[in-house]
Each structure stands twice: as structure tokens, then as C-alpha cells.
Design an enzyme around this catalytic site. Structure first.
Site, PDB file in Angstrom:
ATOM      1  N   SER A  19     -11.224  -0.723  -0.670  1.00 39.17           N
ATOM      2  CA  SER A  19      -9.930  -0.726   0.005  1.00 39.17           C
ATOM      3  C   SER A  19     -10.077  -0.993   1.492  1.00 39.17           C
ATOM      4  CB  SER A  19      -9.226   0.621  -0.194  1.00 39.17           C
ATOM      5  OG  SER A  19      -8.732   0.759  -1.493  1.00 39.17           O
ATOM      6  N   HIS A  65      -3.715   6.177   3.378  1.00 34.57           N
ATOM      7  CA  HIS A  65      -4.414   4.978   2.919  1.00 34.57           C
ATOM      8  C   HIS A  65      -3.810   3.711   3.514  1.00 34.57           C
ATOM      9  CE1 HIS A  65      -5.859   1.947  -0.024  1.00 34.57           C
ATOM     10  NE2 HIS A  65      -6.865   2.781  -0.226  1.00 34.57           N
ATOM     11  N   ASP A  74       0.838  -1.199   0.000  1.00 32.94           N
ATOM     12  CA  ASP A  74       0.000   0.000   0.000  1.00 32.94           C
ATOM     13  C   ASP A  74       0.876   1.254   0.000  1.00 32.94           C
ATOM     14  OD1 ASP A  74      -2.290   1.837   0.749  1.00 32.94           O
ATOM     15  OD2 ASP A  74      -3.306  -0.067   1.001  1.00 32.94           O
TER      16      ASP A  74
END
Length: 726
Positions: free
Chosen positions: A491, A189, A119
Site C-alpha cells: 500500500s 491509511h 482509499d
């Protein structure tokens, strides 16, 4: 013992070095010299994936493609990044109490399983990654932590690995200001997804003082490692390098919350990396996109996330288009775009904006700079999702129906007024779940014979750890920082599923990735908390397996599925042969396998779902079930798809011990009264094997079509994509 270990280390390094030299020798023979090859190669995949990434022109690539030693060549393309009440929603706990039959308790909260996340990196100082109470790092772990801009990265007994890879990005786009030598997360994220999967218990977590509670990941006692590949764009070369390292480091699960469109299985980093991981017994959980359609509306209350307290006053309402500048566009102003609003018309009022065109937080920034007291965002008819967002002023987000009511009220009076109250938490909303608009739908665009998505999991308004390097709104003008934030998307659903996989891995360490996938799929539910079918959020109609796969994940039932549909590496290889891959392409995935002379039938691939995308007349498919529970006799029950007769032979299977395998055949036949109108339309049913205690359910998906019209595409009623793939 010490000398023996040193010898192994030297041999290992020698093998890696020789593979790199082989790559240089090979490319050097094409480019004319080894120096050019060394300069061109920026990655040598030398651990478990044999290949390299290099900067080459089209002519050089054309020569390489013709070489019989080359299996595949593909471009270095981009991949897109795709409150912890969700764990209570999945019945792992209830109001802080963990019942004795919870998978959390049975699996010791994921103790010592290792989750790797590919990620945007991690914010290591987050309390979600503190290691208080953790013992020594498992000896099987071979990973490490790269430097943090030259200084030691603050890894510990919880966060045991942190690596970064950017050569693929730099070779494609050049070195930018956000390419730094660290696995530290400057976007948020990666921190969010990693803490969702394996974040530790953190009492008193909140977002700007709201939503107070204990934050925790789905496997809070797991060890975690990050592999940073997004700068912010994530490219294939770096992703493949991360897979190579994660496999070698010793992760048990790989969670990758990104995806992208591919037309086959052999020319993408995620596809090749995942297959290689599965060969090593590593389960890969992938989020496959937020490109879902939104043709309708869904009834739900508006959402708001704002730290301030309501003053109890009523304020004038003004529509964005009515507050536009003298020369401004009504369309731009209705969406509250920067530069479109006249401050004299906005100051001291509550601004009503239409959703779309720009982010909701940027609308709020525009409204605040124009002097608005608050903002109401109203969805278009083509959008039903409403999300919590980190606004810079008091904001309420409404669905289309409620937005119409606001506009109707404003049209009914000369002086419309409104009061925005303080934010409150509302749990127990019904129906839930509703499949979000953004969730990509099936069928599988590469091979429609394999149902996608596999399952669904909570992914809307998920509260988890966040980077403190940037504001949660993403606005440069926003100085706020928060340790926890809300995010939505597949996600977020991906690490939720990865956490459940981690728990199952602790409870059943010898289960294969296929067995774990089967347990999750065959125990999933297609019913909401109203005991009615899960709704497709895009239209408020009942969903289908193309909306939710096998259904909503149910962790506690997955711990004891009774039977599983297992797969060996030979099964995967037979599948690849069955879809027509030749010997050269097969070498992308396996070094020694040769396809049989008779092409395998991929309808017999031992998947937990049964999909026939081109049924003309009758077809028989086979499956094998393995017992992973107590001895017993399972009886088949069929809910056939509309217009299809389904028979099971045998319709009763007896298992005497763990590991017993039994084969059955399923025959699907179009009924005589199936009209031509039914052609080119998918219909859905179920096969359930039950011993009175377990229910092992498989979706049945059938498309009736003339024999000469085998589908390579997708029916026009449906859109492409998948949601969560295991």
C-alpha cells in the site's frame, strides 16, 4: 459563451438521467415494476461505466444473467487495503539537495498534475495538504468536495477533491458507527498513501519528536483528490463508483492501494475501473497484495520506535512463557497475548515475546499493563521482516537470528539482564532493497503470459501524514496522536510509484499509460546498493522476476528511456480476444469491438516483458518498439534463460525520429540437452536494446513444459500474487 456552457451542462445531465432511467426500466422489467427496481438499485454507474449495483436475491440474479443485454454480473465483494528518505534512496534528491538532472527538477515536482486516491479518505488539516504557494486549480478539473457531516469540507488549492461512497458497504453490512457522511479519514491509511504520492513540503515533520526532517510526497506540487470507499472494509460497488467519478472529474493518475483475488478480468471493480480509466488516458497504479511467503530469515539490525530516553540501567529479562499465569497457556504467553501474563512475574522487567498471533502493538499494550519496563519481539524462523511500529513502551523488534542469540543468552545464565538504548536513525543499510516478506509474488494467476509484478518500489517504514482521529498504534487505550506515522506494505509502495508516474506525466504529457509503464519497467534495476542482485527477503537468496518484476523503479532514468513498448486500445482489445473472451464479455470493456475470426496470440501482446509459460520446442513472439528519444541505432543483447536458445531478428533497429516504430521477433528454442528435470520450472533471462546511451531491458521468463501440459496454475515452488501493477 455562458449560454453555450449552460446548454452543455443540461445535455450532460440529461444523458446521465436517461442512463439511470434505462437501468431502472431494465431491472423493472425483470422485477415486475419500476418501483421495485428503484428500491433495489443503490448505484447507477452512468458517467463512463455503464451499469448499476442493486440488492437482489439469487433467483433474480439468475434471471438477469440469462438476459442477452447483460454483459456480466458479479458479487459486491470485499477488497483488502494493502521519513521520507525513500526519495533520496531513489536518487531524486540527496540530503535536501535536488541535483539538476533529477526528475523532480525536470518535472517541476509534479506541478498541477492531478492524483486521485481511492482509499479511506484524508485528514484535510494535515500540513501535507496545505496550499500555500499554489495557484488556481487547473480549469480541466471538474470534481468537487462532499460535505463533512453537513459542514463544508476544508478543501483548498492543493486538496481539490474529496468524495465518499458507502452505499455498497451499507447494503452488504448495514450502517455501522464508522459509516459517516464525510470523506474524512478516521483510519489513517488513506491520509498516509495520499501524502506519500502528493504531499506538500513540510519542514520539521516528526513522529513523537523523532525522525525529524522535511516530509514530502513524490510529487509535492501535484494537486490531490480523495475518494473514500473503505468503512473500514472496501467493497466492489463503492470502488467502481469511485472510479466512475474520478474519471469524470479529470484526474491524471489513480492510485489504489488495495486488491483481492480474481480469476478473470471482467468481474471485478478494480479490473473494469482500471480498464475504463486507461481508455481515457489515465494511468492506474495498484498495490496487489501483502500475502507474500516468508520461509527464511534475513540479517538486519533490530528496529525500535520509542519517544523515551534510556536511563542507562540494566533490567532483568523474562520470556513470555516463563511469565504466564498459573493456568495460562505457554503458547499464548510466549506471544504475550492479553490475559496470558502474570504481573508479579513481569513487573519491572524487560519482556521477551515471540512475533505472530496478534499485532506487535497489542503485545506491547499487554506488556505495559503487566508492568514491563520494555519489550523485545523475536521473529519466528518463518519471518524475516522487521518493522518500525508505534509502541506504547520501549520496544525492540529482532529478526530470527538475533532472537536466537537473545534466547541463547537467557539460557546461559540464571539472571539474564538487558539494557535498551534510545532510538536512533540508521540510513545507508546494505543490501537494499530487499524484497519484503509481505510482498506478493508472481506469476500472474489469471494469465501467466503477462509477467507480474511489474516493478518494486520502497514500501517499508514509510513516514507520511496520518489522521489525528486515532492513535497510530490502533489501540483504543492509546491516547497518543501524531501528525505523521510510519506504515509498511505494498500500500505504501503503490503511491510511491504513482508519484513517479505523476512526474513523468508532467514531463511527457502525451505519453500513454502503456508508454509510462514501459519507461518505468525497462529502466528498472535488478541490482541492490551493493551492486549485487536484489535479494528475496524470504530466503536471502537472489530474487527473480516473480519477486521484483522488472526491478526497482529508477525515476531519473525513466524520464529518458529511449524506446518504449506502447499499446493502443486495439492492442488491449486484441489481448482480451486472445484470452478467449466472447463478444458478450468484450462489451464489459468496449462498446464497438468485435473479435477477429483468427484468435490473436497473446504472446505477441506488446508488453515490456516476455513470458512464455508453456515452451515446448520453439516459439516466436513479436514486439514493437517506439522511439521517444533522440535518433539512433539500437543493437540487441540477450542473456538467455537456462536451457533456452534465443535469437532476435533483426538484431539491429534504426530510429530516425521521435515516434518511429520498429518491429522485431524473438525466437525461443529449448536446447537439445535440456533434461526432463528442467520441465515445469521457470528460468529467467533478459533482452536489452542499447544505443550506447540508453539500455532498454525486458525480462525473459520461460517455463519448459510438454505440449499437452499448458499451465493454468502455478509451479509448486512459487506462490500466487503480484506486488505493484501499472
Amino acid at each position: 459563451m455562458g449560454d453555450y456552457a449552460d446548454d452543455l451542462f443540461r445535455v450532460s445531465k440529461l444523458v446521465l438521467h436517461n442512463r439511470t432511467e434505462a437501468h431502472i426500466d431494465f431491472l423493472g422489467s425483470i422485477l415486475g415494476c419500476k418501483k421495485k427496481a428503484k428500491d433495489a438499485i443503490f448505484y447507477s454507474y452512468r458517467r463512463h461505466i455503464n451499469g448499476f449495483a442493486a440488492q437482489l436475491d439469487e433467483a433474480e440474479v439468475a434471471v438477469i444473467r440469462k438476459n442477452p443485454m447483460v454483459v456480466t454480473v458479479f458479487r459486491n465483494e470485499e477488497r483488502q487495503l494493502k521519513t521520507t528518505n525513500s526519495w533520496d534512496f531513489l536518487s531524486l534528491g540527496s540530503n535536501g539537495v535536488v541535483p539538476p538532472d533529477s526528475l523532480w527538477k525536470k518535472a517541476r515536482f509534479g506541478q498541477d498534475v492531478i492524483i486521485g486516491s481511492i482509499d479511506t479518505g484524508v485528514w484535510p488539516e494535515s500540513a501535507s495538504f496545505h496550499d500555500e504557494g499554489f495557484g488556481p486549480i487547473p480549469q480541466r478539473w471538474k470534481g468537487s468536495c462532499d460535505k463533512d457531516k453537513g459542514a463544508p469540507f476544508p478543501c483548498n488549492r492543493k486538496l481539490i477533491g474529496a468524495k465518499y461512497f458507502y452505499e455498497g458497504f451499507v447494503n452488504k453490512y448495514g450502517r455501522r458507527r464508522y459509516v459517516v457522511d464525510t470523506a474524512r479519514d478516521y483510519i489513517g491509511h488513506g491520509t498516509h498513501t495520499l501524502s506519500t504520492a502528493g504531499g506538500n513540503f513540510v519542514p520539521g515533520a516528526s513522529v513523537f519528536g523523532m525522525y525529524n526532517g522535511t516530509a514530502r510526497g513524490g510529487a509535492p506540487k501535484a494537486r490531490v483528490a480523495t475518494y473514500k470507499v473503505c468503512w473500514p472494509v472496501c467493497v466492489d460497488a463503492d470502488i467502481l463508483k469511485a472510479f466512475d467519478h474520478a474519471i469524470d472529474d479529470g484526474v491524471d493518475i489513480i492510485s489504489i492501494s488495495m486488491g483481492g483475488s480474481k480469476s478473470n478480468y471482467y468481474d471485478g471493480s478494480i479490473e473494469i475501473g482500471a480498464f475504463t480509466a486507461i481508455r481515457h488516458g489515465i494511468t492506474v497504479v495498484a498495490a496487489a497484495g501483502n500475502e507474500g511467503p516468508a520461509p527464511g530469515t534475513v540479517g538486519n539490525l533490530g528496529t525500535s520506535l520509542w519517544k523515551g530516553v534510556s536511563d542507562g540501567r540494566m533490567y532483568p529479562l523474562v520470556r513470555g512463557e516463563d511469565a504466564r499465569t498459573q493456568s495460562g497457556s505457554a503458547v499464548n504467553a510466549s506471544a504475550c497475548e492479553p490475559g496470558s501474563l502474570d504481573p508479579d512475574k513481569v513487573k519491572g522487567k524487560i519482556l521477551v515475546c515471540l512475533d505472530g498471533r496478534i499485532s506487535t502493538t497489542l503485545k506491547g499494550d499487554t506488556a505495559a499493563k503487566a508492568g514491563a519496563i520494555g519489550m523485545i519481539i523475536c521473529n519466528h524462523a518463518t519471518a524475516s521482516d522487521i518493522f518500525l511500529d508505534h509502541h506504547v513502551l520501549h520496544t525492540v523488534h529482532l529478526n530470527y537470528t538475533d532472537g536466537l542469540a537473545i534466547y541463547a543468552y537467557m539460557n546461559s545464565t540464571k539472571n539474564p539482564m538487558a539494557l535498551i538504548t534510545s532510538t536512533k536513525v540508521d540510513h545507508g543499510v546494505k543490501p537494499a532493497p530487499v524484497v519484503a516478506d509481505f510482498s506478493s509474488r508472481g506469476p500472474n494467476k489469471i494469465k501467466p503470459e503477462i509477467l507480474k509484478p511489474d516493478i518494486i518500489a520502497p514500501g517499508v517504514d514509510i513516514m507520511a501524514a496520518y489522521t489525528e482521529a486515532t492513535s497510530p498504534s490502533g489501540l483504543p487505550s492509546d491516547p497518543r496522536r501524531t501528525k505523521y506515522a510510519f506504515m509498511s506494505g505494498t500500500s505504501m509502495a503503490c503511491p510511491t510509484a504513482a508519484a513517479i508516474v505523476a512526474l513523468l506525466k508532467v514531463l511527457h504529457p502525451h505519453w500513454s499509460p502503456a508508454a509510462i509503464r514501459s519507461a518505468l519497467m525497462t529502466t528498472a534495476t535488478t541490482l541492490s546498493n551493493t551492486h549485487r542482485p536484489i535479494l528475496d527477503g524470504t530466503s536471502s537468496v537472489e530474487g527473480t522476476p516473480f519477486t521484483y518484476g522488472a526491478g526497482l523503479i529508477r525515476p531519473n532514468l525513466a524520464a529518458d528511456p529511449g524506446l518504449v513498448y506502447d499499446l493502443s486500445m486495439r492492442d488491449y482489445e486484441m489481448f482480451l480476444c486472445g484470452i478467449g473472451y466472447n463478444e458478450t464479455i468484450m462489451r464489459t470493456f468496449t462498446d464497438s469491438y468485435t473479435c477477429p475470426l483468427i484468435k490473436p496470440n497473446i504472446l505477441n501482446f506488446n508488453y515490456p516483458s516476455i513470458t512464455v509459460p508453456a515452451l515446448s520446442g520453439s516459439v516466436t513472439v513479436s514486439r514493437v518498439l517506439k522511439n521517444v528519444g533522440s535518433p539512433g541505432t539500437y543493437v540487441a543483447e540477450v542473456r538467455p534463460p537456462l536451457g533456452v536458445l534465443v535469437s532476435v531478428k533483426p538484431n539491429s533497429l534504426q530510429f530516425t525520429k521521435i515516434g518511429d516504430e520498429r518491429k522485431f521477433e524473438l525466437t525461443l528454442t529449448l536446447t537439445r540437452n535440456a533434461t526432463s528435470a528442467a520441465h515445469d520450472v521457470y528460468t529467467f533471462g533478459d533482452l536489452i536494446w542499447s544505443d550506447g546511451r540508453h539500455k532498454v531491458r525486458s525480462p525473459i521468463v520461460v517455463r519448459a513444459t510438454p505440449a499437452s501440459n499448458h499451465p493454468n496454475g502455478i509451479p509448486k515452488q512459487l506462490s500466487l500474487g503480484t506486488t505493484i501493477n501499472l
